[in-house]
Design a protein around this motif. Sequence first.
Motif, short mmCIF file in Angstrom:
data_model
loop_
_atom_site.label_atom_id
_atom_site.label_comp_id
_atom_site.label_asym_id
_atom_site.label_seq_id
_atom_site.Cartn_x
_atom_site.Cartn_y
_atom_site.Cartn_z
N ILE A 59 0.83 -1.20 0.00
CA ILE A 59 0.00 0.00 0.00
C ILE A 59 0.87 1.26 0.00
CG2 ILE A 59 -1.62 1.34 1.41
CD1 ILE A 59 -2.92 -1.29 2.22
N GLU A 60 1.96 1.23 0.75
CA GLU A 60 2.86 2.39 0.80
C GLU A 60 3.47 2.66 -0.57
OE1 GLU A 60 5.36 5.51 1.86
OE2 GLU A 60 3.60 4.68 2.89
N ALA A 61 3.89 1.61 -1.27
CA ALA A 61 4.49 1.79 -2.59
C ALA A 61 3.47 2.35 -3.58
CB ALA A 61 5.05 0.47 -3.10
N ILE A 62 2.25 1.86 -3.50
CA ILE A 62 1.20 2.34 -4.42
C ILE A 62 0.87 3.81 -4.16
CG2 ILE A 62 -1.24 2.10 -5.04
CD1 ILE A 62 -0.91 -0.93 -4.51
N THR A 63 0.70 4.15 -2.89
CA THR A 63 0.29 5.52 -2.56
C THR A 63 1.41 6.53 -2.71
OG1 THR A 63 0.72 5.07 -0.21
CG2 THR A 63 -1.53 4.76 -0.98
N SER A 64 2.65 6.10 -2.59
CA SER A 64 3.76 7.05 -2.66
C SER A 64 4.33 7.21 -4.06
CB SER A 64 4.88 6.64 -1.70
OG SER A 64 5.46 5.41 -2.10
N TRP A 65 4.09 6.25 -4.96
CA TRP A 65 4.77 6.30 -6.26
C TRP A 65 3.82 6.39 -7.43
CZ3 TRP A 65 5.89 3.15 -10.65
CH2 TRP A 65 6.98 3.60 -11.41
N ALA A 82 -7.57 3.59 -12.01
CA ALA A 82 -7.11 2.22 -11.82
C ALA A 82 -6.31 2.07 -10.52
CB ALA A 82 -6.27 1.77 -13.01
N VAL A 83 -5.59 3.12 -10.14
CA VAL A 83 -4.83 3.08 -8.89
C VAL A 83 -5.78 3.00 -7.70
CG1 VAL A 83 -3.25 4.37 -7.39
CG2 VAL A 83 -2.84 4.29 -9.86
N GLN A 84 -6.81 3.82 -7.72
CA GLN A 84 -7.77 3.83 -6.62
C GLN A 84 -8.53 2.51 -6.55
OE1 GLN A 84 -7.94 6.06 -4.18
NE2 GLN A 84 -6.13 6.91 -5.23
N ARG A 85 -8.84 1.93 -7.72
CA ARG A 85 -9.54 0.64 -7.71
C ARG A 85 -8.66 -0.44 -7.14
NH1 ARG A 85 -11.82 2.60 -12.70
NH2 ARG A 85 -10.15 1.62 -13.90
#
Length: 373
Positions: free
Chosen positions: A335-341, A348-351
């Motif tokens: 989750i940290e990698a997705i939200t920070s990068w 698609a990111v939010q889904r």
Amino acid sequence: MELLPAKVALVLVHGIDSGADAWDRMIALVRDDPDIHPWVQIENFVYPTGKLEWRPARTFPDIASVADSLRGRIERSLPAGMPIVFAAHSQGGLIVQRFLVQQLEAGRGVELRRVKSVLMFATPNLGSDYLEFLRRVARKLVDNAQEAELRLATREVVETLSKVTNRMVHAREVTATTVPIRFEAYAGLSDNIVKPHSARAVFGSGGSIPGDHSEIIRPTSRDSDAYQILRQALDPVVTESEKPITELRDPGTGRSGVTIGDTGRPLDIALDIANALARVETLQEFNGRNAFKQHFPPYIRNGLSFALGSTAVSDLGQLVRACIVYEDDGRAQLIEAITSWLEQREPAVQRALELIRRVWPEGLRKGDSHPPA
């Protein structure tokens, strides 16, 4: 079939008047063993020690202080939850015992589940009377806090041994102050410094193996007793780390899933999450996936093998499954990698984030079934 990038920490602790080189032969054999070396992270813990410290401005730390220093080394060097096998020589065994007791007394029994076994070689669990006359003479000249706890049946060592026995060796459940841990105690057949009754003490597992006090941890080949003992302690942990991930299909629905290890229980969240992430524009390109991978800690990314020509689902499936191995910690890293990068405004990111939070709730373990959608 792919291998998980999990590792096992082999924490080595030397004895009094010794140092890191005490383990040179053991380390060389581990590094030359293709069956376990890729999976083992070696931590050779070193602390100040010696027979006599003549400098008035310096002293040798007592065992309790060294045990606390060991705690700091583990916290700094090892990722949370990484399995640990301790191998300790002589006084090193007392240090490991004190460290574990300190952790239990701080209410960290649950955290100690990661300790898979403690191997003690020539540890004076009941003290040592070797050269007692000369040691008494030396005490009158210079005090040594470490030597003081190597005397016969000292209060600190006896109390620690009692807590180790009751709260770890004979423990039946994991609580804040108890945790089952396997201890193995070995004596050297030619050891005149720590006699077998002291080395074995109350520990039922272990035995006597060839070697004097120093030779006991200096195996000459993989067939040496000491190395075989170490391998037997590491093998079950390495095997668990190596459990293959196999793609399955539910015969009723035809849906793909993932089974971790030999649990036989489908865990299809990895494929679901990989498919969701594969819809993110940045991750559809190889360079984007490779850059995304770099945002994960080494213990997750080091075993991954992204290749030109591979599909986004294949690469991201590797990554998600590697995160699953580390359970809540792996979930947090993902989750940290997705939200920070990744670009947060991309739908698609939010889904993908919504899916992770729905199908992979905190507390889900590797062998648990996929939660209801």
